[in-house]
Structure formats: C-alpha cells, structure tokens
Design a protein around this motif. Structure first.
Motif, mmCIF file in Angstrom:
data_model
loop_
_atom_site.group_PDB
_atom_site.id
_atom_site.type_symbol
_atom_site.label_atom_id
_atom_site.label_comp_id
_atom_site.label_asym_id
_atom_site.label_seq_id
_atom_site.Cartn_x
_atom_site.Cartn_y
_atom_site.Cartn_z
ATOM 1 N N ALA A 39 34.194 30.904 59.989
ATOM 2 C CA ALA A 39 34.593 30.915 61.395
ATOM 3 C C ALA A 39 34.211 29.569 62.012
ATOM 4 O O ALA A 39 33.309 28.886 61.522
ATOM 5 N N PRO A 40 34.877 29.188 63.096
ATOM 6 C CA PRO A 40 34.559 27.913 63.744
ATOM 7 C C PRO A 40 33.089 27.829 64.129
ATOM 8 O O PRO A 40 32.542 28.749 64.741
ATOM 9 N N GLY A 41 32.441 26.747 63.731
ATOM 10 C CA GLY A 41 31.050 26.544 64.081
ATOM 11 C C GLY A 41 30.057 27.338 63.270
ATOM 12 O O GLY A 41 28.862 27.308 63.552
ATOM 13 N N LYS A 42 30.550 28.051 62.269
ATOM 14 C CA LYS A 42 29.662 28.875 61.440
ATOM 15 C C LYS A 42 29.756 28.450 59.986
ATOM 16 O O LYS A 42 30.698 27.793 59.563
ATOM 17 N N GLU A 43 28.762 28.868 59.224
ATOM 18 C CA GLU A 43 28.759 28.571 57.797
ATOM 19 C C GLU A 43 29.726 29.503 57.072
ATOM 20 O O GLU A 43 30.038 30.601 57.535
ATOM 21 N N ARG A 44 30.169 29.052 55.912
ATOM 22 C CA ARG A 44 31.015 29.884 55.075
ATOM 23 C C ARG A 44 30.227 31.103 54.616
ATOM 24 O O ARG A 44 29.053 30.987 54.239
ATOM 25 N N GLU A 45 30.859 32.269 54.644
ATOM 26 C CA GLU A 45 30.164 33.494 54.253
ATOM 27 C C GLU A 45 30.984 34.279 53.238
ATOM 28 O O GLU A 45 32.215 34.224 53.215
ATOM 29 N N PHE A 46 30.273 35.014 52.433
ATOM 30 C CA PHE A 46 30.878 35.853 51.411
ATOM 31 C C PHE A 46 31.605 37.030 52.055
ATOM 32 O O PHE A 46 31.118 37.621 53.032
ATOM 33 N N VAL A 47 32.759 37.382 51.491
ATOM 34 C CA VAL A 47 33.516 38.539 51.964
ATOM 35 C C VAL A 47 33.610 39.603 50.875
ATOM 36 O O VAL A 47 33.221 40.749 51.085
ATOM 37 N N ALA A 48 34.131 39.227 49.708
ATOM 38 C CA ALA A 48 34.330 40.204 48.635
ATOM 39 C C ALA A 48 34.459 39.484 47.304
ATOM 40 O O ALA A 48 34.816 38.305 47.259
ATOM 41 N N ALA A 49 34.180 40.203 46.226
ATOM 42 C CA ALA A 49 34.334 39.661 44.881
ATOM 43 C C ALA A 49 34.759 40.771 43.939
ATOM 44 O O ALA A 49 34.488 41.956 44.191
ATOM 45 N N ILE A 50 35.418 40.370 42.852
ATOM 46 C CA ILE A 50 35.892 41.338 41.871
ATOM 47 C C ILE A 50 35.664 40.770 40.483
ATOM 48 O O ILE A 50 35.860 39.575 40.243
ATOM 49 N N SER A 51 35.251 41.626 39.561
ATOM 50 C CA SER A 51 34.970 41.204 38.197
ATOM 51 C C SER A 51 36.270 40.916 37.452
ATOM 52 O O SER A 51 37.364 41.126 37.959
ATOM 53 N N ARG A 52 36.127 40.436 36.225
ATOM 54 C CA ARG A 52 37.264 39.913 35.472
ATOM 55 C C ARG A 52 38.421 40.896 35.300
ATOM 56 O O ARG A 52 39.586 40.518 35.379
ATOM 57 N N TYR A 53 38.105 42.152 35.077
ATOM 58 C CA TYR A 53 39.152 43.148 34.884
ATOM 59 C C TYR A 53 39.172 44.200 35.987
ATOM 60 O O TYR A 53 39.822 45.227 35.865
ATOM 61 N N GLY A 54 38.429 43.902 37.071
ATOM 62 C CA GLY A 54 38.494 44.760 38.247
ATOM 63 C C GLY A 54 37.580 45.965 38.231
ATOM 64 O O GLY A 54 37.648 46.791 39.134
ATOM 65 N N ALA A 55 36.716 46.055 37.231
ATOM 66 C CA ALA A 55 35.856 47.239 37.136
ATOM 67 C C ALA A 55 34.774 47.248 38.202
ATOM 68 O O ALA A 55 34.316 48.321 38.621
ATOM 69 N N SER A 56 34.370 46.068 38.646
ATOM 70 C CA SER A 56 33.297 45.976 39.642
ATOM 71 C C SER A 56 33.771 45.172 40.843
ATOM 72 O O SER A 56 34.491 44.178 40.698
ATOM 73 N N THR A 57 33.345 45.612 42.020
ATOM 74 C CA THR A 57 33.646 44.888 43.248
ATOM 75 C C THR A 57 32.383 44.811 44.113
ATOM 76 O O THR A 57 31.486 45.661 44.001
ATOM 77 N N LEU A 58 32.333 43.792 44.935
ATOM 78 C CA LEU A 58 31.250 43.618 45.900
ATOM 79 C C LEU A 58 31.865 43.320 47.262
ATOM 80 O O LEU A 58 32.902 42.636 47.336
ATOM 81 N N TYR A 59 31.235 43.802 48.306
ATOM 82 C CA TYR A 59 31.697 43.546 49.665
ATOM 83 C C TYR A 59 30.514 43.206 50.561
ATOM 84 O O TYR A 59 29.408 43.730 50.388
ATOM 85 N N SER A 60 30.767 42.355 51.540
ATOM 86 C CA SER A 60 29.747 42.125 52.551
ATOM 87 C C SER A 60 29.718 43.322 53.493
ATOM 88 O O SER A 60 30.714 44.039 53.650
ATOM 89 N N ASP A 61 28.595 43.524 54.135
ATOM 90 C CA ASP A 61 28.464 44.686 55.015
ATOM 91 C C ASP A 61 29.485 44.700 56.154
ATOM 92 O O ASP A 61 30.020 45.765 56.491
ATOM 93 N N PRO A 62 29.801 43.553 56.771
ATOM 94 C CA PRO A 62 30.746 43.595 57.903
ATOM 95 C C PRO A 62 32.163 44.060 57.531
ATOM 96 O O PRO A 62 32.915 44.504 58.402
ATOM 97 N N VAL A 63 32.533 43.939 56.252
ATOM 98 C CA VAL A 63 33.908 44.290 55.880
ATOM 99 C C VAL A 63 33.979 45.560 55.042
ATOM 100 O O VAL A 63 35.083 46.065 54.788
ATOM 101 N N LYS A 64 32.851 46.061 54.633
ATOM 102 C CA LYS A 64 32.825 47.247 53.770
ATOM 103 C C LYS A 64 33.530 48.415 54.454
ATOM 104 O O LYS A 64 33.279 48.707 55.626
#
Length: 122
Positions: A39-64
């Motif tokens: 966001a403007p004036g803010k640091e880059r933040e993590f949103v989501a990630a997915i493993s190589r074949y999609g078996a695992s995912t991670l989300y930040s709390d604000p978007v979960k």
C-alpha cells in the motif's frame, strides 16, 4: 522464471477480483508461489502462498477467509481470488516465486512480477 501479474482494477468495497500470474519456463511446478501487496507509504506485506502442487496454502490474517490462492501447473499460472474486498486491501499486488519451502517471508522469494494495482473504493 519470469512472472506477469494481471487482473487488478478498481472495485467497490464488498466486490471481488481475481488476479492471475503467468509464469514462463518449464519449471513452474518446482517453485512455491506467493502473493504480496504494498500500500502507499507502507512496506510490502505477505498475502498468500501455495506449495508446488497446491497441497499447502498460507494466508495472512487480514485476508484469511476472504482470499483464495490456487494454481494450475498445466497453465503455469497462479491465481488469487479476492472476495469481500475492503478499502484496506488497496495496493499493488505482486506475485513471486520461491525455490525453497513455502514461506511468508519476502526475502526467500527469488523472482518477482511487475505488480498489478488493486483499488477498493468505500
């Protein structure tokens, strides 16, 4: 790996968008994929990630519970479905590739796309 993000735009609060990130090369299934935002004036933040074949995912709390990350290795593409968007979701969204383990840490991601702007109006 070269990454090209798309799908951003202007949407009203409560609306939805789907971001896509197309990857070049034949090694897409060998990398973890993540989405980050800044966001403007803010640091880059993590949103989501997915493993190589999609078996695992991670989300930040604000978007979960509102965002869903998925990937289609046959199409070399990762997606970010964003529902119930809020003004605080506004920012530039970046996709990134990580050759290591699934992670929320931006410094572990080796390749980055150019970003796509998401603007949520109230």
């Amino acid at each position: 790996v070269q990454l090209q993000a798309s799908g951003g735009g202007l949407v009203q609060a409560g609306g939805f968008l789907r971001l896509s990130c197309a990857a070049s090369g034949r090694t897409f299934s060998s990398v973890v994929m993540g989405w980050f935002r800044q966001a403007p004036g803010k640091e880059r933040e993590f949103v989501a990630a997915i493993s190589r074949y999609g078996a695992s995912t991670l989300y930040s709390d604000p978007v979960k519970g509102r965002f869903t990350i998925s990937r289609d290795n046959a199409k070399n593409t990762v997606y970010l479905q964003m529902n119930s968007l809020k003004p605080e979701d506004t920012g530039v969204y970046y996709c990134a590739a990580d050759k290591g383990s699934i992670s929320t840490m931006s410094q572990w991601y080796d390749h980055w796309g150019q970003g796509t702007q998401v603007t949520v109006s109230s």
